[in-house]
Design a protein around this motif. Structure first.
Motif, PDB file in Angstrom:
ATOM      1  N   ALA A  53       0.832  -1.201   0.000  1.00  0.00           N
ATOM      2  CA  ALA A  53       0.000   0.000   0.000  1.00  0.00           C
ATOM      3  C   ALA A  53       0.866   1.250   0.000  1.00  0.00           C
ATOM      4  N   ALA A  54       0.394   2.277  -0.683  1.00  0.00           N
ATOM      5  CA  ALA A  54       1.042   3.591  -0.657  1.00  0.00           C
ATOM      6  C   ALA A  54       0.286   4.498   0.313  1.00  0.00           C
ATOM      7  N   ARG A  55       1.003   5.444   0.909  1.00  0.00           N
ATOM      8  CA  ARG A  55       0.389   6.367   1.879  1.00  0.00           C
ATOM      9  C   ARG A  55       0.558   7.801   1.390  1.00  0.00           C
ATOM     10  N   PHE A  56      -0.533   8.566   1.480  1.00  0.00           N
ATOM     11  CA  PHE A  56      -0.538   9.969   1.074  1.00  0.00           C
ATOM     12  C   PHE A  56      -1.144  10.792   2.214  1.00  0.00           C
ATOM     13  N   ASP A  57      -0.373  11.693   2.789  1.00  0.00           N
ATOM     14  CA  ASP A  57      -0.858  12.576   3.860  1.00  0.00           C
ATOM     15  C   ASP A  57      -1.329  13.882   3.222  1.00  0.00           C
ATOM     16  N   ALA A  58      -2.653  14.041   3.141  1.00  0.00           N
ATOM     17  CA  ALA A  58      -3.249  15.158   2.405  1.00  0.00           C
ATOM     18  C   ALA A  58      -3.582  16.324   3.329  1.00  0.00           C
TER      19      ALA A  58
END
Length: 604
Positions: free
Chosen positions: A240-245
């Motif tokens: 899984a990839a993680r993106f902190d928006a």
């Protein structure tokens, strides 16, 4: 005064024909996709003002709310002493989508400068209306906002789930949003274990579009793309990839809060949300039993060959060029073997890659040049070159063969009789044009007489001298060893050298007029220098804390302000529409100057 005005008017009238643009264009524009009930603009722009008889065919599938309204635009630019003028007229309609489907609005007609012109047609996709309420529940100034997983998410998709080893896979990360997404504070991508990965270069200005997904309409764009080449068979997993928006949420105003009412509303505040993509599993099949001459190529490939000349003289270079073209894992291919005659002097081949990254892998060609020098006259044959690769379409190996060459070598200047000693033992010696044989020698063991080495002064010196050299070496360099063991000190000491190296690369990009890459490299040099010099990871540096960190290391406020100004100028110039070359030269000079000043100011 009247004479000056008259001369100025005459000059302007004489220059007008020079400004005129000979090419007139007539273009139509509209959104690619809209939703049922949405209002949007349909515009027709023509680059001249001498027009008449503007007509638009019937617009089916849409309700015309207004139009056509007419607006005129004109501008004059002077660039490097050259004056250009643009004049245009835009006809605009306001339309509303009524029924979902795909519609084509045919081109409009107009008479411009006495010639009839037809614009391009426009295709518009009408999506269903959004079945859910607009995302992002918001509360008052002192409340909070909840951004659900249906309001903002990122998908990770692959174009193939079953492939062979080395077969290209396209991985796409796509943003779906119904909220005011401002950016990502942190992005953590998987390590792509088991794959050779290459990122697809996307346009700097990301294009957003409307897309209907699971009953809702989202603004979407492709965020990142990678082409993956699996290096082993079996079930491979992409983590899984993680993106902190960061999301901007408008603050609702309390109707009884008169202070907020008379100050123009409550504004907005930022909300943080972490987004995760699901894991992806790919079934990688092993390639069938590989032939002995398998090149490692997988895809749809071809090969061709050429030779610089088939008639040369001794000591002249013979160049055979192979071109492997097509689509596949071109970067991972092994070079085919060209079998030159045994008495040729052969050099290592040189290869040049001319390919671009596509969804099917690398597309283009790989050019390999083989150089050999004949030393003796005669007639020789260079046999055909075979090239075996795995064809993903037929799921089988294919062997391609180039043409062979008959080579005639005439005697040139100088002595061409030579012995080629390309061997690893005596049996492999090859003799040319001479009747020479290797002379075998009997092994003879010699034993010294009347001397015994053990216990002599030379024996003790043999041990003592290396020990003394080691001690002296250790004493001289122990400080340097200790300093090199401290990674932070090494980074600090080499910070200026690394920054100058980056700026040299930026200078090459400046010469090539690569604007975006130039500014990226200058920013890397500035931030990287401070990170190395202060021993602070770049991820922990920002414009908010850099001032305090520099002040802690003894840098005066004026120099800090100058450094921040250079950063701001670089970021601003990157997107400025002004003279690119002049702006890049100025930024380059400012970056060199500020790094030079900082080097003498930072104290440890």
């Amino acid at each position: 005064m009247k004479r000056i005005i008259f001369l100025w008017a005459m000059l302007m009238m004489a220059a007008i024909p020079l400004w005129a643009d000979d090419e007139v264009s007539f273009t139509a524009s509209a959104p690619d996709a809209v939703a049922v009930g949405d209002q949007f603009r349909l515009s027709y722009t023509i680059t001249t003002q001498e027009v008449r008889d503007f007509r638009v065919p019937s617009i089916k599938g849409f309700e015309v709310l207004m139009g056509p309204s007419r607006s005129t635009q004109s501008s004059v630019q002077i660039i490097n002493g050259k004056t250009t003028s643009t004049q245009s007229i835009t006809f605009t309609y306001i339309l509303m989508a009524k029924t979902e489907g795909e519609y084509t609005i045919p081109g409009a007609t107009i008479t411009a400068d006495g010639n009839q012109m037809v614009s391009n047609s426009v295709k518009i996709k009408v999506l269903p209306a959004d079945k859910s309420s607009q995302g992002g529940q918001q509360r008052g100034r002192t409340g909070s906002a909840t951004i659900s997983g249906n309001d903002l998410f990122i998908t990770g998709t692959i174009n193939k789930t079953t492939v062979y080893e080395q077969e290209a896979i396209l991985l796409t990360y796509k943003i779906y949003t119904q909220v005011d997404l401002r950016g990502f504070d942190n992005v953590k991508l998987p390590d792509f274990k088991g794959f050779h990965s290459q990122e697809v270069e996307l346009p700097a200005n990301r294009r957003w579009g409307l897309e209907h997904y699971k009953g809702r309409n989202y603004q979407t764009t492709i965020f990142r793309q990678f082409v993956l080449f699996p290096q082993q068979s079996g079930k491979l997993t992409i983590d899984a990839a993680r993106f902190d928006a960061s999301i901007a949420v408008a603050t609702q105003v309390d109707p009884f809060d008169f202070d907020s009412f008379f100050n123009g509303g409550g504004g907005s505040y930022m909300v943080k949300k972490s987004l995760f993509t699901p894991k992806l599993t790919i079934d990688v099949k092993a390639l069938p039993d590989k032939p002995a001459d398998f090149s490692g190529g997988v895809g749809d490939l071809n090969i061709s060959s050429s030779i610089n000349s088939t008639s040369v003289k001794t000591n002249d270079a013979v160049t055979v060029k192979l071109v492997i073209s097509g689509t596949g894992n071109l970067k991972l291919l092994s070079n085919p073997e060209v079998k030159f005659p045994e008495d040729f002097e052969i050099y290592d081949p040189k290869s040049e890659n001319n390919f671009r990254l596509t969804s099917d892998g690398l597309s283009g060609n790989k050019v390999i040049e083989y150089l050999a020098i004949p030393r003796n006259p005669g007639d020789y044959k260079i046999p055909p070159v075979s090239f075996t690769y795995f064809d993903v379409k037929s799921k089988s190996y294919k062997t391609l063969t180039t043409e062979g060459y008959d080579l005639h070598v005439e005697k040139g200047e100088g002595n061409a009789t030579q012995t080629i000693a390309n061997f690893t033992n005596k049996e492999e010696l090859k003799v040319l044009n001479e009747d020479i044989r290797f002379i075998k020698q009997n092994e003879v063991k010699l034993t010294p007489r009347g001397s015994f080495f053990f216990g002599t002064p030379g024996y003790w010196l043999f041990y003592l001298i290396p020990a003394l050299v080691f001690i002296v070496f250790f004493v001289i360099y122990r400080k340097q060893i200790a300093a090199n063991a401290n990674v932070a000190k090494v980074r600090t000491r080499k910070a200026n050298k690394v920054a100058v190296k980056r700026l040299k690369l930026a200078g090459k990009l400046l010469a090539d007029n690569k604007k975006d890459a130039f500014y990226d490299e200058v920013l890397k040099a500035l931030w990287g220098y401070v990170s190395d010099k202060l021993s602070i990871p770049m991820s922990r540096l920002s414009k908010d804390n850099i001032e305090e960190e520099l002040r802690n290391y003894g840098v005066d406020d004026a120099l800090i302000a100058e450094f921040l100004k250079v950063l701001d100028n670089c970021e601003f110039a990157r997107f400025a529409p002004a003279d690119a070359n002049q702006g890049m030269d100025k930024i380059y000079a400012e970056a060199l100057d500020i790094i030079s000043k900082m080097e003498g100011s930072i104290k440890h």
